[in-house]
Design a protein around this motif. Structure first.
Motif, PDB file in Angstrom:
ATOM      1  N   LEU A  80       0.766  -1.380  -0.021  1.00 18.65           N
ATOM      2  CA  LEU A  80      -0.441  -0.162   0.380  1.00 18.65           C
ATOM      3  C   LEU A  80       0.480   1.688  -0.223  1.00 18.65           C
ATOM      4  O   LEU A  80       0.135   3.046   0.363  1.00 18.65           O
ATOM      5  CB  LEU A  80      -0.957   0.172   1.246  1.00 18.65           C
ATOM      6  CG  LEU A  80      -1.321  -0.761   1.071  1.00 18.65           C
ATOM      7  CD1 LEU A  80      -3.155  -0.983   2.343  1.00 18.65           C
ATOM      8  CD2 LEU A  80      -2.871  -0.847  -0.194  1.00 18.65           C
ATOM      9  N   CYS A  81       2.092   1.260  -0.339  1.00 19.89           N
ATOM     10  CA  CYS A  81       3.006   2.269  -0.798  1.00 19.89           C
ATOM     11  C   CYS A  81       3.472   2.422  -1.964  1.00 19.89           C
ATOM     12  O   CYS A  81       3.607   1.817  -2.684  1.00 19.89           O
ATOM     13  CB  CYS A  81       4.330   2.134   0.207  1.00 19.89           C
ATOM     14  SG  CYS A  81       5.344   4.200   0.062  1.00 19.89           S
ATOM     15  N   PRO A  82       2.806   3.744  -2.748  1.00 23.43           N
ATOM     16  CA  PRO A  82       2.362   4.101  -3.744  1.00 23.43           C
ATOM     17  C   PRO A  82       3.875   3.517  -5.097  1.00 23.43           C
ATOM     18  O   PRO A  82       5.417   4.161  -3.954  1.00 23.43           O
ATOM     19  CB  PRO A  82       2.493   5.050  -4.454  1.00 23.43           C
ATOM     20  CG  PRO A  82       1.318   4.995  -3.556  1.00 23.43           C
ATOM     21  CD  PRO A  82       1.674   4.369  -1.675  1.00 23.43           C
ATOM     22  N   PRO A  83       5.145   2.795  -5.650  1.00 24.35           N
ATOM     23  CA  PRO A  83       6.215   2.367  -5.972  1.00 24.35           C
ATOM     24  C   PRO A  83       6.713   4.176  -6.429  1.00 24.35           C
ATOM     25  O   PRO A  83       8.269   3.469  -6.145  1.00 24.35           O
ATOM     26  CB  PRO A  83       5.769   1.686  -7.471  1.00 24.35           C
ATOM     27  CG  PRO A  83       4.548   1.217  -7.398  1.00 24.35           C
ATOM     28  CD  PRO A  83       4.034   2.714  -6.848  1.00 24.35           C
ATOM     29  N   GLY A  84       6.412   5.093  -6.634  1.00 23.55           N
ATOM     30  CA  GLY A  84       7.522   6.282  -6.705  1.00 23.55           C
ATOM     31  C   GLY A  84       8.153   6.269  -5.208  1.00 23.55           C
ATOM     32  O   GLY A  84       9.450   6.893  -6.012  1.00 23.55           O
ATOM     33  N   LEU A  85       7.881   6.282  -4.213  1.00 20.01           N
ATOM     34  CA  LEU A  85       8.292   6.714  -3.019  1.00 20.01           C
ATOM     35  C   LEU A  85       8.946   5.410  -2.887  1.00 20.01           C
ATOM     36  O   LEU A  85      10.216   6.093  -2.061  1.00 20.01           O
ATOM     37  CB  LEU A  85       7.518   6.207  -2.027  1.00 20.01           C
ATOM     38  CG  LEU A  85       7.915   7.386   0.175  1.00 20.01           C
ATOM     39  CD1 LEU A  85       8.833   8.296  -0.246  1.00 20.01           C
ATOM     40  CD2 LEU A  85       7.095   7.371   0.487  1.00 20.01           C
ATOM     41  N   LEU A  86       8.959   4.044  -3.424  1.00 19.01           N
ATOM     42  CA  LEU A  86       9.914   2.902  -2.953  1.00 19.01           C
ATOM     43  C   LEU A  86      10.642   3.555  -3.344  1.00 19.01           C
ATOM     44  O   LEU A  86      12.234   2.619  -3.216  1.00 19.01           O
ATOM     45  CB  LEU A  86       8.725   1.268  -3.521  1.00 19.01           C
ATOM     46  CG  LEU A  86       7.930   1.643  -2.299  1.00 19.01           C
ATOM     47  CD1 LEU A  86       7.168   0.333  -2.917  1.00 19.01           C
ATOM     48  CD2 LEU A  86       7.592   1.344  -0.870  1.00 19.01           C
TER      49      LEU A  86
END
Length: 448
Positions: A185-191
């Motif tokens: 549930l963390c969108p990929p851009g931040l990962l």
């Protein structure tokens, strides 16, 4: 001093690079046992698996949080631990555990989860190991209440210690856990941005071999875009001469409860790794939803993933500068924003969180702003419902469907439900029921 003490340690990053050049995906378990004999047996079985493997020595939870007294008591009283107490066992004990297994054909990585990893780094290097993982953000915010600035300081010292073990023929390796924040549930851009930033941190403190992580999420197409963005951004931002590869994690959220569903998800992650050009895959087993897996279940997962990767065909060409995708643009904006705060990344990272320019959704750590939220859109992609002060844009459609407690639970079980459902193909567009967006045969799990 013995010959083993003076011999060069295997170079983890070089092993993965050579495997990629040979067209082989490296697969790795999360295995860890308190008893040295059992740990050695697990490594031996991993090495002997019908797969191209590296070993894992996962540290116990007492050692991760620095409670060495509890770890010592457990060892003295023969109490089972959920990992290997590397700082409690003598270096000679760990060396004996590794003897005849840990070499150029089978490097071993220590995995831990500590915001203050100094003692663990000291113990693993004393035992002749040079590969580990974590990071000042990724092993701080989701895992406890250690202040972020303290984690950054501790990780700076740990990086310098690890980098200092470099010898001719041996390059110490550090993997960022930044692409796995909270697991789901963390969108990929931040990962992607966090993984790149942590590897820049590692390089600042002397490491010349790193890996950038990404955890499989809810949508195969978005995941492939994210891994490609991660590879491209690593090439653009990491200093020249820093060896690197991408490691993909099989889905880290709520896992399918059926063996069939878990196997399908594992196979999909292996195909994703090959298609997107990841060099290494960290697997999960069919037992993940119920209990800690056995050695045999870990080996079965390694062999299943290897078989699926072998059937996936050659990887796609390396990403180019043409066609910037949403994940790439979002991650690049976050990276450049953080780097613009201060030339010293150990100062830029805490400042970014203090200003809300980085903000991990659903993370309750006191140093996390807590104003961001992710959600799964109707197409199955992870998107931003709220971005707080981050310099990226939320999806306006999120306002139409505010997240409730029931909605959060549904989102958390989205992937498990999809792969467990015997009547629903994982991706209706490709028709083969594997969720990878590609119409190719699925690999059958191997019997071990």
């Amino acid at each position: 001093m013995t010959a083993a003490d003076t011999a060069p340690a295997p170079s983890f990053g070089a092993f993965v690079a050579a495997s990629a050049a040979a067209g082989r995906l490296v697969v790795q378990p999360r295995m860890g046992f308190g008893d040295p004999g059992r740990m050695r047996a697990g490594l031996a079985r991993t090495r002997a698996a019908t797969a191209h493997t590296v070993g894992t020595l996962t540290v116990d939870s007492y050692t991760r949080v620095g409670d060495l007294a509890a770890a010592r008591a457990a060892v003295a009283e023969d109490v089972p631990l959920n990992g290997y107490p590397i700082a409690t066992h003598a270096p000679d004990t760990t060396r004996a555990l590794l003897e005849g297994l840990h070499d150029d054909a089978f490097p071993v990585q220590v995995r831990h989860g500590s915001a203050r990893p100094g003692t663990i780094i000291e113990a693993l290097t004393a035992a002749g190991l040079t590969a580990t993982e974590g990071g000042p953000v990724s092993y701080c915010l989701p895992y406890g209440r250690t202040p972020l600035r303290e984690s950054v300081e501790a990780w700076a010292r740990a990086c310098e210690l690890l980098a200092g073990t470099a010898r001719p023929g041996t390059t110490p390796h550090l993997e960022s856990f930044g692409g796995c924040l909270l697991g789901q549930l963390c969108p990929p851009g931040l990962l992607v941005a966090t993984s790149v930033l942590e590897c820049l941190f590692f390089a600042q403190y002397g490491l010349r071999s790193v890996s950038l992580s990404y955890a499989q999420q809810t949508d195969p197409g978005q995941d492939e875009e994210a891994v490609r963005a991660l590879r491209r951004l690593a090439a653009e931002f990491l200093p020249a001469g820093v060896e690197h590869h991408v490691v993909l994690y099989t889905y880290m959220g709520v896992f399918p409860r059926t063996e069939r569903g878990a196997t399908r998800l594992l196979e999909a992650s292996a195909r994703l790794a090959v298609r997107s050009g990841a060099g290494r895959l960290i697997v999960k087993t069919a037992a993940e939803a119920h209990r800690i897996p056995t050695v045999e279940e870990n080996v079965r997962a390694l062999e299943t993933a290897a078989a699926a990767a072998a059937l996936a065909g050659p990887p796609e060409p390396a990403p180019t500068a043409d066609g910037n995708g949403e994940v790439y643009e979002e991650a690049r904006t976050l990276i450049e924003t953080v780097l613009g705060l201060h030339p010293d990344i150990s100062r830029a990272l805490p400042a970014a969180f203090a200003r809300g320019l980085l903000d991990v959704p659903f993370c309750l750590h006191p140093d996390n702003p807590g104003r961001s939220r992710g959600f799964i859109d109707p197409a199955g992609r992870l998107r931003w419902a709220r971005t707080g002060a981050m310099p990226i844009t939320a999806d306006p459609a999120a306002d139409a469907t505010p997240l409730t407690a029931d909605g959060l639970l549904t989102a958390l079980h989205h992937v498990a439900g999809r792969y467990d459902d015997p009547w629903r193909p994982d991706d209706e567009e490709d028709g083969d029921g594997d969720g990878d967006g590609c119409d190719r045969p699925r690999a059958a799990p191997l019997t071990v």
